[in-house]
Scaffold this motif. Structure first.
Motif, mmCIF file in Angstrom:
data_model
loop_
_atom_site.group_PDB
_atom_site.id
_atom_site.type_symbol
_atom_site.label_atom_id
_atom_site.label_comp_id
_atom_site.label_asym_id
_atom_site.label_seq_id
_atom_site.Cartn_x
_atom_site.Cartn_y
_atom_site.Cartn_z
ATOM 1 N N GLU A 58 -5.418 -8.581 -5.368
ATOM 2 C CA GLU A 58 -5.382 -7.271 -6.013
ATOM 3 C C GLU A 58 -4.149 -6.443 -5.663
ATOM 4 O O GLU A 58 -3.709 -5.625 -6.453
ATOM 5 N N ILE A 59 -3.593 -6.650 -4.475
ATOM 6 C CA ILE A 59 -2.440 -5.845 -4.063
ATOM 7 C C ILE A 59 -1.205 -6.311 -4.818
ATOM 8 O O ILE A 59 -0.883 -7.488 -4.853
ATOM 9 N N LYS A 60 -0.554 -5.339 -5.432
ATOM 10 C CA LYS A 60 0.663 -5.597 -6.209
ATOM 11 C C LYS A 60 1.832 -4.930 -5.508
ATOM 12 O O LYS A 60 1.966 -3.712 -5.524
ATOM 13 N N LEU A 61 2.671 -5.731 -4.866
ATOM 14 C CA LEU A 61 3.849 -5.169 -4.204
ATOM 15 C C LEU A 61 4.967 -5.011 -5.226
ATOM 16 O O LEU A 61 5.242 -5.916 -6.001
ATOM 17 N N ASP A 62 5.580 -3.850 -5.224
ATOM 18 C CA ASP A 62 6.704 -3.550 -6.092
ATOM 19 C C ASP A 62 7.805 -3.001 -5.191
ATOM 20 O O ASP A 62 7.564 -2.074 -4.419
ATOM 21 N N GLU A 63 8.997 -3.547 -5.308
ATOM 22 C CA GLU A 63 10.107 -3.170 -4.415
ATOM 23 C C GLU A 63 10.414 -1.675 -4.422
ATOM 24 O O GLU A 63 10.889 -1.136 -3.446
ATOM 25 N N GLU A 64 10.133 -0.999 -5.537
ATOM 26 C CA GLU A 64 10.455 0.414 -5.658
ATOM 27 C C GLU A 64 9.325 1.332 -5.170
ATOM 28 O O GLU A 64 9.554 2.509 -4.923
ATOM 29 N N ASP A 65 8.124 0.797 -5.062
ATOM 30 C CA ASP A 65 6.961 1.628 -4.747
ATOM 31 C C ASP A 65 6.745 1.841 -3.262
ATOM 32 O O ASP A 65 7.003 0.957 -2.441
ATOM 33 N N ARG A 66 6.220 3.025 -2.957
ATOM 34 C CA ARG A 66 5.645 3.282 -1.641
ATOM 35 C C ARG A 66 4.169 2.916 -1.793
ATOM 36 O O ARG A 66 3.473 3.469 -2.647
ATOM 37 N N ILE A 67 3.716 1.977 -0.977
ATOM 38 C CA ILE A 67 2.371 1.424 -1.116
ATOM 39 C C ILE A 67 1.651 1.602 0.215
ATOM 40 O O ILE A 67 2.152 1.191 1.260
ATOM 41 N N ALA A 68 0.464 2.203 0.165
ATOM 42 C CA ALA A 68 -0.282 2.471 1.396
ATOM 43 C C ALA A 68 -1.626 1.762 1.386
ATOM 44 O O ALA A 68 -2.290 1.685 0.360
ATOM 45 N N PHE A 69 -1.994 1.261 2.542
ATOM 46 C CA PHE A 69 -3.351 0.793 2.803
ATOM 47 C C PHE A 69 -3.870 1.739 3.875
ATOM 48 O O PHE A 69 -3.462 1.666 5.040
ATOM 49 N N ILE A 70 -4.737 2.683 3.484
ATOM 50 C CA ILE A 70 -5.189 3.736 4.393
ATOM 51 C C ILE A 70 -6.550 3.367 4.973
ATOM 52 O O ILE A 70 -7.487 3.058 4.243
ATOM 53 N N VAL A 71 -6.616 3.382 6.297
ATOM 54 C CA VAL A 71 -7.839 3.044 7.029
ATOM 55 C C VAL A 71 -8.164 4.175 8.005
ATOM 56 O O VAL A 71 -7.326 5.026 8.279
ATOM 57 N N GLN A 122 1.146 3.708 -4.966
ATOM 58 C CA GLN A 122 -0.098 2.941 -4.928
ATOM 59 C C GLN A 122 -0.810 3.202 -3.605
ATOM 60 O O GLN A 122 -0.177 3.186 -2.552
ATOM 61 N N VAL A 123 -2.123 3.408 -3.684
ATOM 62 C CA VAL A 123 -2.916 3.610 -2.469
ATOM 63 C C VAL A 123 -4.154 2.732 -2.527
ATOM 64 O O VAL A 123 -4.885 2.735 -3.514
ATOM 65 N N TYR A 124 -4.356 1.995 -1.454
ATOM 66 C CA TYR A 124 -5.560 1.188 -1.244
ATOM 67 C C TYR A 124 -6.286 1.838 -0.078
ATOM 68 O O TYR A 124 -5.707 2.003 0.992
ATOM 69 N N VAL A 125 -7.544 2.229 -0.295
ATOM 70 C CA VAL A 125 -8.288 2.953 0.736
ATOM 71 C C VAL A 125 -9.505 2.142 1.152
ATOM 72 O O VAL A 125 -10.288 1.705 0.308
ATOM 73 N N LEU A 126 -9.650 1.961 2.451
ATOM 74 C CA LEU A 126 -10.874 1.402 3.024
ATOM 75 C C LEU A 126 -11.595 2.587 3.657
ATOM 76 O O LEU A 126 -11.280 2.995 4.774
ATOM 77 N N PRO A 127 -12.542 3.209 2.915
ATOM 78 C CA PRO A 127 -13.144 4.459 3.401
ATOM 79 C C PRO A 127 -14.187 4.303 4.502
ATOM 80 O O PRO A 127 -14.728 5.306 4.969
ATOM 81 N N ASN A 128 -14.445 3.074 4.945
ATOM 82 C CA ASN A 128 -15.429 2.852 6.015
ATOM 83 C C ASN A 128 -15.108 3.716 7.225
ATOM 84 O O ASN A 128 -13.962 3.761 7.667
ATOM 85 N N GLN A 129 -16.111 4.396 7.739
ATOM 86 C CA GLN A 129 -16.051 5.230 8.939
ATOM 87 C C GLN A 129 -15.290 6.543 8.741
ATOM 88 O O GLN A 129 -15.159 7.316 9.670
ATOM 89 N N MET A 130 -14.767 6.819 7.538
ATOM 90 C CA MET A 130 -14.058 8.077 7.298
ATOM 91 C C MET A 130 -15.060 9.188 6.987
ATOM 92 O O MET A 130 -16.094 8.945 6.363
ATOM 93 N N THR A 131 -14.717 10.395 7.413
ATOM 94 C CA THR A 131 -15.503 11.561 7.023
ATOM 95 C C THR A 131 -15.234 11.858 5.545
ATOM 96 O O THR A 131 -14.291 11.303 4.956
#
Length: 152
Positions: A58-71, A122-131
């Motif tokens: 599912e993750i699409k890396l693009d050289e121009e993008d700022r891409i975050a996986f937030i945990v 692009q942002v990928y969020v794993l919301p487990n344990q987040m308020t």
């Protein structure tokens, strides 16, 4: 008591409900998730939800993008990365503290404590344990693509 009276007599409350950061679908998703009413701007994007077992496809890396996986925190990322969910992603940049830099074209793994104020295409969020507040902050970091990741 005098200060309170001055504030009570002169205080005006304003509400800003326009969302200029996030695209329409992200704003609508946030509205439904958090029961708020922000007005979206007119650009389109995608909001998607998927299981972590599909993350490498599912993750699409693009050289121009700022891409975050937030945990919630880096410890949580390290626990799940041991399970090899990230095996096909070659460009990972783990941000441990505020001295680390976000890299374009990389999957920037960032704890929610360091994400506030940042924005990513692009942002990928794993919301487990987040308020709820942390989840809101994580979701609103996305400009063009928001993906919510679940763990089954």
């Amino acid at each position: 008591n005098e200060v309170k009276q001055v504030v009570d007599d002169n205080w005006m409350s304003f509400s800003i409900n326009e969302n200029y950061r996030n695209a329409r679908q992200i704003t609508e998703y946030i509205n439904s998730e958090f029961n708020i009413e922000m007005m979206p701007i007119g650009i389109d994007c995608s909001v998607k939800q998927f299981d972590i077992s599909n993350i490498s496809t599912e993750i699409k890396l693009d050289e121009e993008d700022r891409i975050a996986f937030i945990v919630k925190d880096i410890d949580l990322y390290e626990k799940i990365s041991v399970q090899m969910y990230f095996k096909t992603i070659e460009k990972i940049n783990v941000i441990y503290n505020d001295e680390c830099e976000v890299k374009r074209g990389f999957l920037n793994v960032i704890p929610i404590s360091l994400a506030k104020g940042l924005e990513f295409e692009q942002v990928y969020v794993l919301p487990n344990q987040m308020t709820e507040n942390e989840t809101y902050v994580a979701y609103t970091r996305a400009l063009n693509r928001l993906c919510i990741i679940t763990i089954n």
